[in-house]
Motif scaffolding. Structure first.
Motif, PDB file in Angstrom:
ATOM      1  N   ASP A   1      79.170  28.734  49.668  1.00  0.00           N
ATOM      2  CA  ASP A   1      79.046  28.136  51.730  1.00  0.00           C
ATOM      3  C   ASP A   1      77.990  27.957  51.916  1.00  0.00           C
ATOM      4  O   ASP A   1      78.209  27.072  52.720  1.00  0.00           O
ATOM      5  CB  ASP A   1      78.390  29.708  51.618  1.00  0.00           C
ATOM      6  N   ALA A   2      77.074  26.462  51.124  1.00  0.00           N
ATOM      7  CA  ALA A   2      76.199  25.792  50.813  1.00  0.00           C
ATOM      8  C   ALA A   2      76.908  24.473  51.351  1.00  0.00           C
ATOM      9  O   ALA A   2      77.566  23.657  51.972  1.00  0.00           O
ATOM     10  CB  ALA A   2      75.828  25.942  49.954  1.00  0.00           C
ATOM     11  N   GLY A   3      78.226  24.496  50.449  1.00  0.00           N
ATOM     12  CA  GLY A   3      78.928  23.176  50.649  1.00  0.00           C
ATOM     13  C   GLY A   3      79.955  23.460  51.946  1.00  0.00           C
ATOM     14  O   GLY A   3      79.292  22.239  52.733  1.00  0.00           O
ATOM     15  N   GLN A   4      80.291  25.220  52.710  1.00  0.00           N
ATOM     16  CA  GLN A   4      80.612  24.704  53.650  1.00  0.00           C
ATOM     17  C   GLN A   4      79.852  24.377  54.600  1.00  0.00           C
ATOM     18  O   GLN A   4      80.032  23.383  56.056  1.00  0.00           O
ATOM     19  CB  GLN A   4      81.274  26.077  53.837  1.00  0.00           C
ATOM     20  N   MET A   5      78.348  24.541  54.418  1.00  0.00           N
ATOM     21  CA  MET A   5      77.602  24.437  55.755  1.00  0.00           C
ATOM     22  C   MET A   5      77.072  22.851  55.655  1.00  0.00           C
ATOM     23  O   MET A   5      76.978  22.538  56.527  1.00  0.00           O
ATOM     24  CB  MET A   5      76.220  25.062  54.950  1.00  0.00           C
TER      25      MET A   5
ATOM     26  N   SER B   1      77.856  33.932  37.591  1.00  0.00           N
ATOM     27  CA  SER B   1      78.659  34.782  38.041  1.00  0.00           C
ATOM     28  C   SER B   1      79.857  34.907  39.863  1.00  0.00           C
ATOM     29  O   SER B   1      79.390  33.209  40.126  1.00  0.00           O
ATOM     30  CB  SER B   1      77.082  35.951  38.796  1.00  0.00           C
ATOM     31  N   GLU B   2      80.058  35.780  39.864  1.00  0.00           N
ATOM     32  CA  GLU B   2      81.279  35.186  41.257  1.00  0.00           C
ATOM     33  C   GLU B   2      80.187  35.165  42.560  1.00  0.00           C
ATOM     34  O   GLU B   2      80.070  34.090  43.367  1.00  0.00           O
ATOM     35  CB  GLU B   2      81.888  36.343  41.761  1.00  0.00           C
ATOM     36  N   LEU B   3      79.310  36.050  42.615  1.00  0.00           N
ATOM     37  CA  LEU B   3      78.295  36.267  43.521  1.00  0.00           C
ATOM     38  C   LEU B   3      77.170  34.641  43.855  1.00  0.00           C
ATOM     39  O   LEU B   3      77.319  34.280  45.281  1.00  0.00           O
ATOM     40  CB  LEU B   3      76.926  37.213  43.631  1.00  0.00           C
ATOM     41  N   TRP B   4      76.953  34.297  42.689  1.00  0.00           N
ATOM     42  CA  TRP B   4      76.378  32.783  42.868  1.00  0.00           C
ATOM     43  C   TRP B   4      78.440  31.522  43.338  1.00  0.00           C
ATOM     44  O   TRP B   4      77.419  30.868  44.290  1.00  0.00           O
ATOM     45  CB  TRP B   4      76.303  32.099  41.687  1.00  0.00           C
ATOM     46  N   ARG B   5      78.878  31.630  42.933  1.00  0.00           N
ATOM     47  CA  ARG B   5      80.255  30.951  42.661  1.00  0.00           C
ATOM     48  C   ARG B   5      80.003  31.220  44.728  1.00  0.00           C
ATOM     49  O   ARG B   5      80.424  29.538  45.712  1.00  0.00           O
ATOM     50  CB  ARG B   5      81.121  30.832  42.632  1.00  0.00           C
ATOM     51  N   ALA B   6      80.330  32.629  45.202  1.00  0.00           N
ATOM     52  CA  ALA B   6      79.661  32.901  47.262  1.00  0.00           C
ATOM     53  C   ALA B   6      79.123  31.616  47.276  1.00  0.00           C
ATOM     54  O   ALA B   6      79.155  31.177  48.201  1.00  0.00           O
ATOM     55  CB  ALA B   6      80.356  33.613  47.234  1.00  0.00           C
TER      56      ALA B   6
ATOM     57  N   LYS C   1      74.312  35.719  51.000  1.00  0.00           N
ATOM     58  CA  LYS C   1      74.960  35.671  50.188  1.00  0.00           C
ATOM     59  C   LYS C   1      73.730  35.150  48.989  1.00  0.00           C
ATOM     60  O   LYS C   1      74.036  35.326  47.627  1.00  0.00           O
ATOM     61  CB  LYS C   1      75.220  34.411  50.281  1.00  0.00           C
ATOM     62  N   ALA C   2      72.786  34.179  49.262  1.00  0.00           N
ATOM     63  CA  ALA C   2      71.830  34.145  48.142  1.00  0.00           C
ATOM     64  C   ALA C   2      70.809  34.868  47.640  1.00  0.00           C
ATOM     65  O   ALA C   2      71.113  35.009  46.980  1.00  0.00           O
ATOM     66  CB  ALA C   2      70.453  32.739  48.734  1.00  0.00           C
ATOM     67  N   THR C   3      70.639  36.154  48.444  1.00  0.00           N
ATOM     68  CA  THR C   3      69.496  37.292  48.528  1.00  0.00           C
ATOM     69  C   THR C   3      70.549  38.101  47.207  1.00  0.00           C
ATOM     70  O   THR C   3      70.165  39.244  46.966  1.00  0.00           O
ATOM     71  CB  THR C   3      69.275  38.121  49.122  1.00  0.00           C
TER      72      THR C   3
END
Length: 109
Positions: free
Chosen positions: A85-89, A76-81, A30-32
């Protein structure tokens, strides 16, 4: 060059394998793909300086052309995703995430 540095705390010993698997297989992809990312450097910390305990567990360094490029990416939407995901981790593994940003200064010997 402008860089975001993300410092992850260590997961519980029983969660290390699950954390590592999730980090590599879900979070890093997701980060890349966030817009404007020039490169990413990932480090798993083994120890602190001079044998001290490691002050954090993982470091992710995300490089952008400029602070403006990072700011545009952050909308961006990709950044938001990636952020979600970081929050879920953080919830799943009980880790913390500390983030800083700044200009890269390089010197030559």
């Amino acid at each position: 060059m402008y860089k975001l540095v993300a410092l992850w705390s260590a997961p519980k010993p029983g969660d290390v394998d699950a954390f590592e698997s999730y980090y590599r297989e879900v979070h890093v992809p997701k980060a890349t793909v966030v817009p404007g990312l020039e490169r990413i450097a990932l480090t798993r910390i083994d120890s602190g300086l001079e044998g001290a305990a490691a002050p954090f567990y993982r470091v992710a360094e995300m490089f952008f052309e400029s602070s403006k490029a990072l700011e545009e990416s952050a909308h961006s939407e990709l950044w938001r995703a990636m952020r979600e995901d970081a929050g879920q981790m953080i919830e799943r593994f009980g880790v913390t995430l500390t983030v800083g940003m700044g200009s890269v200064e390089e010197t030559k010997r």
